[in-house]
Write an enzyme that holds these catalytic residues in place. Structure first.
Site, PDB file in Angstrom:
ATOM      1  N   ARG A   1      37.404  37.195  40.756  1.00  0.00           N
ATOM      2  CA  ARG A   1      37.945  35.853  40.954  1.00  0.00           C
ATOM      3  C   ARG A   1      39.178  35.629  40.091  1.00  0.00           C
ATOM      4  O   ARG A   1      39.364  36.306  39.086  1.00  0.00           O
ATOM      5  CB  ARG A   1      36.905  34.820  40.496  1.00  0.00           C
ATOM      6  CG  ARG A   1      35.747  34.676  41.396  1.00  0.00           C
ATOM      7  CD  ARG A   1      34.781  33.681  40.801  1.00  0.00           C
ATOM      8  NE  ARG A   1      33.665  34.346  40.155  1.00  0.00           N
ATOM      9  CZ  ARG A   1      32.710  33.707  39.473  1.00  0.00           C
ATOM     10  NH1 ARG A   1      32.760  32.389  39.334  1.00  0.00           N
ATOM     11  NH2 ARG A   1      31.723  34.376  38.929  1.00  0.00           N
TER      12      ARG A   1
ATOM     13  N   ARG B   1      43.365  35.095  28.810  1.00  0.00           N
ATOM     14  CA  ARG B   1      43.941  33.827  28.329  1.00  0.00           C
ATOM     15  C   ARG B   1      43.603  33.588  26.856  1.00  0.00           C
ATOM     16  O   ARG B   1      44.417  33.032  26.104  1.00  0.00           O
ATOM     17  CB  ARG B   1      43.470  32.669  29.201  1.00  0.00           C
ATOM     18  CG  ARG B   1      44.113  32.712  30.596  1.00  0.00           C
ATOM     19  CD  ARG B   1      43.462  31.753  31.564  1.00  0.00           C
ATOM     20  NE  ARG B   1      43.476  30.386  31.081  1.00  0.00           N
ATOM     21  CZ  ARG B   1      42.836  29.383  31.669  1.00  0.00           C
ATOM     22  NH1 ARG B   1      42.119  29.600  32.776  1.00  0.00           N
ATOM     23  NH2 ARG B   1      42.901  28.162  31.179  1.00  0.00           N
TER      24      ARG B   1
ATOM     25  N   ASP C   1      41.090  31.957  38.416  1.00  0.00           N
ATOM     26  CA  ASP C   1      40.914  30.505  38.289  1.00  0.00           C
ATOM     27  C   ASP C   1      42.049  29.719  38.943  1.00  0.00           C
ATOM     28  O   ASP C   1      43.098  30.271  39.269  1.00  0.00           O
ATOM     29  CB  ASP C   1      40.862  30.127  36.800  1.00  0.00           C
ATOM     30  CG  ASP C   1      39.494  30.406  36.200  1.00  0.00           C
ATOM     31  OD1 ASP C   1      38.526  30.562  36.967  1.00  0.00           O
ATOM     32  OD2 ASP C   1      39.402  30.468  34.959  1.00  0.00           O
TER      33      ASP C   1
END
Lengths: 244, 244
Positions: free
Chosen positions: A50, A197, A52
């Site tokens: 995935r 991140r 975000d």
């Protein structure tokens, strides 16, 4: 027939990759197009993982199965006609019946882009995080070197991470400076939720002097999300390449 | 006090530069912000010229007059807080009381960006025109050379142009190829309505073989908009730099 596709998307207008009811997602957009082509029969796609909301992809990979007799190389043209112009299938090829876009991943490269211009530039507002401060690139590179190799990255993953084994191997973290921007290139065999991140956010806090490069060692040892730096914003992150 | 500002904007979400009732425009956005700062007193800004809907600017210039005792260098910070993130004042300086952002222009440089990738790339959809064809760059450069210098550019301006004197001097037209993109750099002492977009459109039609480089000479002589090539789309065009 199993088809392997490489897809690029601008994450700005998507509510992330994964299908969510009532939201525009990359997966939903492509599955809708495929289902149209298959005369309404639902077709599931399976991606390498995935991304975000707001996160971009240069080379996300997914696979799907079809019984249509369409040459594999035609799929980009067929799908790109039906999906938004902020997502594009770059290439497609026939894969073996056992190929799996998620389970077969060997390594992935992510990039995180930081713009250090004094003024937030209009053309970069969705594509790089604006960080108008002087940073010590050498200190950031020293800290990055401590993160390379095999480590338990619990401190560098979201507290919401449910995976039990948080040991991952980072092949490299390179920091390139180019025309007022910093590009963090992070390649590894697997990534935990928010890992790139948090690495980017922590390295920026090394760059601005809040942390010393060696502090990163203590962060790894702590195995506690609270020990590392901030999570950098989604819109600076790109899933760059997936290798099988 | 007269203030000269350099401003960059992503034209995608603007209905052009010039104020239009009921539409979001660059001029309207900045004048609203300035009027707020001046406690509701309307402040007019004067730019080097207009840009159409979808056209971008890296270095548009405008001036305005103020009686506020604000150091000139503070204006970018003040205005950028109040305007959208798709427009940014890059710099500001005090100018002489006789400086005029439009009348004092010596030269301008525009750039037109063309992406020749087979697939339309998501990240370029608002920032380069997609032209997935093989082009003959040398033929385009030959044609461009015929346009350099002083000519009557009637054939290369919108039929709606009301200006009587259509003689302009083009200092250079350079065509650079870089990472799957062509960049047309056009610098001159003045530009007619749609002139750069018609030049870009015509050069692309030289590149694809519809016209020969020498045909451009006949187009100039015709002094008729119908004689030149197509008007290339707005979103590939950038007002790059204004020189005084």
């Amino acid at each position: 027939m199993r088809i392997k596709c490489t897809v690029s998307y601008d994450g700005s207008q998507f509510y992330g990759y994964q299908v969510q009811p009532g939201q525009r997602t990359v997966q939903g957009e492509i599955e809708q197009a495929l289902s149209d082509v298959h005369k309404g029969k639902f077709v599931r796609i399976t991606a390498s993982g995935r991304t975000d909301a707001g996160v971009h992809a240069m080379g996300q990979v997914f696979h799907f199965d079809t019984d249509l007799q369409v040459p594999a190389a035609k799929w980009p043209v067929i799908l790109n006609q039906k999906i938004g112009d902020d997502v594009a299938v770059l290439s497609a090829e026939e894969a073996s019946e056992t190929f799996h876009a998620r389970f077969d991943v060997k390594t992935k490269e992510y990039r995180y882009i930081v713009n250090t211009s004094p003024v937030a530039l209009p053309f970069r507002r969705h594509y790089a995080v604006h960080y108008p401060y002087t940073v010590d690139i050498e200190a950031m590179r020293q800290a990055a070197a401590y993160l390379e190799g095999e480590h338990d990255f619990t401190s560098f993953s979201s507290a919401k991470t449910e995976v039990v084994d948080r040991v991952r191997n980072i092949e490299f973290i390179k920091i390139e400076a180019f025309e007022g921007e910093l590009i963090f290139r992070v390649k590894g065999n697997g990534f935990l939720y928010n890992m790139v991140r948090i690495i980017a956010g922590t390295l920026l806090e090394v760059g601005n002097g809040k942390y010393q490069p060696e502090d990163v060692l203590k962060m790894l040892e702590a195995k506690d999300r609270g020990a590392a730096g901030k999570t950098a914003p989604a819109h600076g992150l790109y899933l760059w390449e997936v290798n099988y």
